[in-house]
Design a protein around this motif. Sequence first.
Motif, PDB file in Angstrom:
ATOM      1  N   ASN A  65      46.163  54.393  61.154  1.00  0.00           N
ATOM      2  CA  ASN A  65      45.358  55.398  61.848  1.00  0.00           C
ATOM      3  C   ASN A  65      44.706  56.382  60.882  1.00  0.00           C
ATOM      4  OD1 ASN A  65      46.322  54.059  64.052  1.00  0.00           O
ATOM      5  ND2 ASN A  65      47.122  55.861  65.098  1.00  0.00           N
ATOM      6  N   ALA A  66      45.419  56.705  59.784  1.00  0.00           N
ATOM      7  CA  ALA A  66      44.817  57.551  58.755  1.00  0.00           C
ATOM      8  C   ALA A  66      43.608  56.857  58.140  1.00  0.00           C
ATOM      9  CB  ALA A  66      45.844  57.888  57.680  1.00  0.00           C
ATOM     10  N   GLU A 107      35.375  56.222  65.803  1.00  0.00           N
ATOM     11  CA  GLU A 107      35.281  57.278  66.806  1.00  0.00           C
ATOM     12  C   GLU A 107      36.564  57.460  67.608  1.00  0.00           C
ATOM     13  OE1 GLU A 107      32.095  58.853  70.179  1.00  0.00           O
ATOM     14  OE2 GLU A 107      31.911  56.843  69.328  1.00  0.00           O
ATOM     15  N   GLY A 108      37.244  56.375  67.896  1.00  0.00           N
ATOM     16  CA  GLY A 108      38.462  56.458  68.688  1.00  0.00           C
ATOM     17  C   GLY A 108      39.579  57.234  68.029  1.00  0.00           C
ATOM     18  N   TYR A 109      39.475  57.493  66.720  1.00  0.00           N
ATOM     19  CA  TYR A 109      40.524  58.210  66.000  1.00  0.00           C
ATOM     20  C   TYR A 109      40.119  59.638  65.652  1.00  0.00           C
ATOM     21  CZ  TYR A 109      42.553  53.606  65.684  1.00  0.00           C
ATOM     22  OH  TYR A 109      43.082  52.376  66.017  1.00  0.00           O
ATOM     23  N   LEU A 110      38.903  60.028  66.019  1.00  0.00           N
ATOM     24  CA  LEU A 110      38.423  61.369  65.707  1.00  0.00           C
ATOM     25  C   LEU A 110      38.769  62.392  66.780  1.00  0.00           C
ATOM     26  CD1 LEU A 110      34.859  60.580  64.302  1.00  0.00           C
ATOM     27  CD2 LEU A 110      37.023  60.778  63.051  1.00  0.00           C
ATOM     28  N   PHE A 111      39.105  61.924  68.003  1.00  0.00           N
ATOM     29  CA  PHE A 111      39.432  62.808  69.130  1.00  0.00           C
ATOM     30  C   PHE A 111      38.297  63.767  69.458  1.00  0.00           C
ATOM     31  CE2 PHE A 111      44.384  62.675  68.645  1.00  0.00           C
ATOM     32  CZ  PHE A 111      44.354  61.315  68.870  1.00  0.00           C
ATOM     33  N   ALA A 138      46.379  72.062  74.497  1.00  0.00           N
ATOM     34  CA  ALA A 138      46.036  70.681  74.831  1.00  0.00           C
ATOM     35  C   ALA A 138      46.519  69.717  73.751  1.00  0.00           C
ATOM     36  CB  ALA A 138      44.533  70.553  75.017  1.00  0.00           C
ATOM     37  N   ASP A 139      46.157  68.448  73.922  1.00  0.00           N
ATOM     38  CA  ASP A 139      46.478  67.424  72.932  1.00  0.00           C
ATOM     39  C   ASP A 139      45.374  66.369  72.948  1.00  0.00           C
ATOM     40  OD1 ASP A 139      47.112  65.589  75.101  1.00  0.00           O
ATOM     41  OD2 ASP A 139      49.086  66.520  75.231  1.00  0.00           O
ATOM     42  N   HIS A 140      45.508  65.375  72.082  1.00  0.00           N
ATOM     43  CA  HIS A 140      44.568  64.255  71.999  1.00  0.00           C
ATOM     44  C   HIS A 140      43.117  64.730  72.046  1.00  0.00           C
ATOM     45  CE1 HIS A 140      47.302  60.541  72.995  1.00  0.00           C
ATOM     46  NE2 HIS A 140      47.507  61.040  71.789  1.00  0.00           N
ATOM     47  N   ASN A 159      50.900  59.695  63.812  1.00  0.00           N
ATOM     48  CA  ASN A 159      49.833  58.696  63.680  1.00  0.00           C
ATOM     49  C   ASN A 159      48.507  59.177  64.268  1.00  0.00           C
ATOM     50  OD1 ASN A 159      50.488  58.590  66.374  1.00  0.00           O
ATOM     51  ND2 ASN A 159      50.702  56.368  66.478  1.00  0.00           N
ATOM     52  N   ASP A 160      48.405  60.488  64.505  1.00  0.00           N
ATOM     53  CA  ASP A 160      47.184  61.085  65.056  1.00  0.00           C
ATOM     54  C   ASP A 160      46.672  62.152  64.098  1.00  0.00           C
ATOM     55  OD1 ASP A 160      47.188  59.528  67.354  1.00  0.00           O
ATOM     56  OD2 ASP A 160      48.363  60.973  68.503  1.00  0.00           O
ATOM     57  N   PRO A 161      45.960  61.749  63.038  1.00  0.00           N
ATOM     58  CA  PRO A 161      45.587  62.710  61.993  1.00  0.00           C
ATOM     59  C   PRO A 161      44.498  63.700  62.369  1.00  0.00           C
ATOM     60  CG  PRO A 161      44.638  60.559  61.512  1.00  0.00           C
ATOM     61  CD  PRO A 161      45.565  60.370  62.695  1.00  0.00           C
TER      62      PRO A 161
END
Length: 262
Positions: free
Chosen positions: A27-28, A36-40, A199-201, A221-223
Amino acid sequence: MPELVSYLREALLAGDVETTRDSNYGNAAAFADGHEGYLFGLAPLKPWTVVQVLSVMAERVGIDPDPERSTGIDRIDPYKTVAALDRMRERLQVAARRKERVLVASGHPAGIVEVHLAVVAALRAAGCEILTPAPGVPFEHPGRYDGRDFPLALRYVGGVAMAAERGIALWHTHSPDGMRAMLADLEQRGEPMPDLVFADHGFAGAAAAAGLDVVSFADSNDPALFVGEAEGRVSVTVPIDDNVQPHLYGPISAYLLEGIVA
């Protein structure tokens, strides 16, 4: 603090968590590549390499910074979790004292949302206004975020915004589009933006991208939110396993709400 550190380890909320090195590293790398799916919804202000992202995650979460190791186990430093919880608690106490307007949202309807629900109840009791914009409004949920290509809609449960499928199921989501819809609704109705977003994500990422004051939770795993914090765009990101059994977060809620709950 020692009791909370011990609890975090026992409940697998921090310490030797179940999130693997494979997931942390992968994920990093995806974040550094700009997927895009990892940028939140929080595009970084500058290019980040995998090595730099791992360094931020080591500093703020406690994972192994070694860029040569992409498999095996990894960890969250419980002392870093408690330090971030302390900063989050201070911000919540300020919100309660000032009776701020607060927006609360979670992409974890079967996990850490337990904390969000407790925070809403405590802040309401303290006189804060809990915002609930755009209830029932659909938002796009493209596969680039979660691998599911169908629309969802905003649904509030206990004052917490979540993603719902046709009103029959709540969904785990990384998408920032729900928060974008909420903020657009406030703007269209001429209402001021929230003083604080809890909030989150993608809900947290989109709020931070809009320049709002955001406190959040994130897994190892959510940088995106940790990088956002490093860039000064997220006020607090608490490192924690964010999707274990909901009842296990009870002591976290109790710790956060000290000084708010009578």
